[in-house]
Design a protein around this motif. Structure first.
Motif, PDB file in Angstrom:
ATOM      1  N   ARG A   1      12.345  14.269 -45.868  1.00  0.00           N
ATOM      2  CA  ARG A   1      13.448  13.316 -46.024  1.00  0.00           C
ATOM      3  C   ARG A   1      14.504  13.551 -44.948  1.00  0.00           C
ATOM      4  NH1 ARG A   1      14.746  14.512 -52.109  1.00  0.00           N
ATOM      5  NH2 ARG A   1      16.608  13.247 -51.796  1.00  0.00           N
TER       6      ARG A   1
ATOM      7  N   ILE B   1      15.333   6.477 -47.896  1.00  0.00           N
ATOM      8  CA  ILE B   1      15.917   7.346 -46.874  1.00  0.00           C
ATOM      9  C   ILE B   1      16.396   6.520 -45.686  1.00  0.00           C
ATOM     10  CG2 ILE B   1      13.835   7.868 -45.541  1.00  0.00           C
ATOM     11  CD1 ILE B   1      16.574  10.357 -46.562  1.00  0.00           C
TER      12      ILE B   1
ATOM     13  N   THR C   1      19.665   5.177 -46.681  1.00  0.00           N
ATOM     14  CA  THR C   1      20.638   6.245 -46.468  1.00  0.00           C
ATOM     15  C   THR C   1      20.948   6.396 -44.985  1.00  0.00           C
ATOM     16  OG1 THR C   1      19.655   7.386 -48.367  1.00  0.00           O
ATOM     17  CG2 THR C   1      21.175   8.650 -47.005  1.00  0.00           C
TER      18      THR C   1
ATOM     19  N   ASN D   1      19.775  10.819 -51.849  1.00  0.00           N
ATOM     20  CA  ASN D   1      19.653  11.352 -50.492  1.00  0.00           C
ATOM     21  C   ASN D   1      21.000  11.708 -49.866  1.00  0.00           C
ATOM     22  OD1 ASN D   1      16.802  10.984 -50.368  1.00  0.00           O
ATOM     23  ND2 ASN D   1      17.099   8.820 -49.914  1.00  0.00           N
TER      24      ASN D   1
ATOM     25  N   ILE E   1      21.501  15.227 -48.507  1.00  0.00           N
ATOM     26  CA  ILE E   1      20.780  15.425 -47.251  1.00  0.00           C
ATOM     27  C   ILE E   1      21.530  14.760 -46.102  1.00  0.00           C
ATOM     28  CG2 ILE E   1      18.641  14.859 -46.024  1.00  0.00           C
ATOM     29  CD1 ILE E   1      17.137  15.228 -48.598  1.00  0.00           C
TER      30      ILE E   1
END
Length: 297
Positions: free
Chosen positions: A59, A133, A136, A192, A195
Motif C-alpha cells: 500500500r 490507495i 488516498t 490508508n 500510511i
C-alpha cells in the motif's frame, strides 16, 4: 542558463548523492520497522503476520508510485513550459501543449503500471485496495499542492490542479460505479491515512534535508524537486524491499522452525511416555494373569 551537464554534475556529485540516497534508505527502513511492529502486534500467526507486513508495504509502494507518476508528468510539463522559450519546438508547444498534457497523463498511467507490475510487483492488493490507495494518493497530492500554494506561496502550479483532479478521479471511478461503490472506496481510503501521513513525513524530511544542504536546487521549481525526491524514495524502496522481505521471512521461518521443533519434542515425549506405559503394561499383564489363575484355583 544552466546546462544538462551542470545538473548531472550537481545531482551525482559525491558524497551528496550517496548521503541523500542513504537517508532515503534509512527512512524506508524505519517505515518497514513500523509496519513489522504493527503486523506483529495485530496478528498471532506467522503466516498472517507476514501477509499483513506485505499488505502494508505494498500500500505504501502504490501510494508513492501513484503520487510520483503524477508529479513526474507535471514536472516535465512545468520544465518545458518554463525553459523552452524560443524556437520551433516552442511554437509547437504553445499550439499543442494542452493535447501534449493528455499524452503526459497517459504516460504517467503507463509508468505507474510499470512500477507496480515490473519494478516492485504488487501481489497482495486486490482491485478495491488499489482503488482506495489511489484515492488516498489524490489526497496526498492535494496536500502537496496545498503546501506549495499556501505555505510555499507559489501560484505557478494552479493550472495543473484541474488536470490532476480529473486524472486521479478517473483512476478510481469507473463508468459503471455506483454511489455505494464510491462510499465503499472512501471508507477503505480512510484506513490508508496513516500510511499517507508516513509518506508525507518521509517526503518532508527528504525535502527539508535537500533544501537545507542545497542539494535540491530552488531555481528548478518545487514540483521538480518533489519529483526528484520521489525518484530517490522509489530507488530506496527497490533496494530495501528485498532486504526487508528476507528479514521478515527469516524471522517467521525461524519462529516456525522453533515452534515445529517444540511440537516434535512434545510428540516425542508423548510417544516415549506411551511406550513406557505400554512396556509397564506388558510387564504387568503376566503377573495379573497369574493372580487370576491362583484365584480361580
Amino acid at each position: 542558463m544552466y546546462t544538462t551537464s551542470y545538473y548531472l554534475e550537481h545531482y551525482f556529485h559525491m558524497p551528496d548523492f550517496i548521503i541523500f540516497l542513504a537517508l532515503a534508505m534509512v527512512l524506508m527502513g524505519i517505515v518497514f520497522f513500523v509496519f513489522y511492529l504493527y503486523a506483529k502486534g495485530t496478528n498471532k500467526t506467522d503466516k498472517k503476520l507476514e501477509h499483513e507486513f506485505y499488505y502494508l508495504s505494498e500500500r505504501f509502494y502504490e501510494l508513492i508510485f501513484s503520487g510520483g507518476s503524477i508529479i513526474g508528468f507535471m514536472a516535465a510539463y512545468y520544465l518545458i513550459n518554463r525553459f523552452v522559450t524560443e524556437g520551433a519546438f516552442k511554437t509547437f508547444w504553445d499550439d499543442y501543449k494542452d493535447y501534449l498534457l493528455l499524452v503526459f497523463m497517459v504516460i504517467s498511467i503507463l509508468v505507474n503500471s510499470f512500477l507496480d507490475h515490473v519494478v516492485l510487483r504488487v501481489k497482495h492488493l486486490d482491485e478495491d485496495a488499489m482503488a482506495s490507495i489511489r484515492l488516498t494518493g489524490m489526497l496526498y497530492m492535494i496536500i502537496i499542492f496545498a503546501y506549495i500554494k499556501f505555505i510555499y506561496e507559489d501560484d505557478n502550479y494552479d493550472m495543473f490542479i484541474a488536470y490532476f483532479l480529473t486524472l486521479m478521479i478517473g483512476r478510481f471511478v469507473y463508468f459503471d460505479a455506483s454511489f455505494k461503490d464510491f462510499l465503499h472506496c472512501i471508507k477503505r481510503a480512510i484506513a490508508n491515512i496513516p500510511i499517507m501521513i508516513m509518506a508525507l513525513t518521509f517526503l518532508g524530511i527528504m525535502c527539508l534535508y535537500g533544501y537545507s544542504t542545497e542539494y535540491l536546487l530552488k531555481h528548478n521549481g518545487v514540483i521538480t524537486n518533489i519529483f526528484f525526491t520521489h525518484l530517490f524514495i522509489i530507488v530506496a524502496m527497490f533496494i530495501t524491499h528485498f532486504v526487508a522481505y528476507k528479514i521478515v521471512q527469516g524471522k517467521t521461518c525461524v519462529k516456525t522452525k522453533r515452534t515445529n521443533r517444540i511440537e516434535r519434542e512434545d510428540n516425542r515425549q508423548r510417544h516415549s511416555r506411551r511406550e513406557s506405559h505400554d512396556r509397564v503394561e506388558r510387564q504387568e499383564r503376566p503377573r495379573r494373569q497369574d493372580e487370576i489363575e491362583v484365584m480361580d484355583l
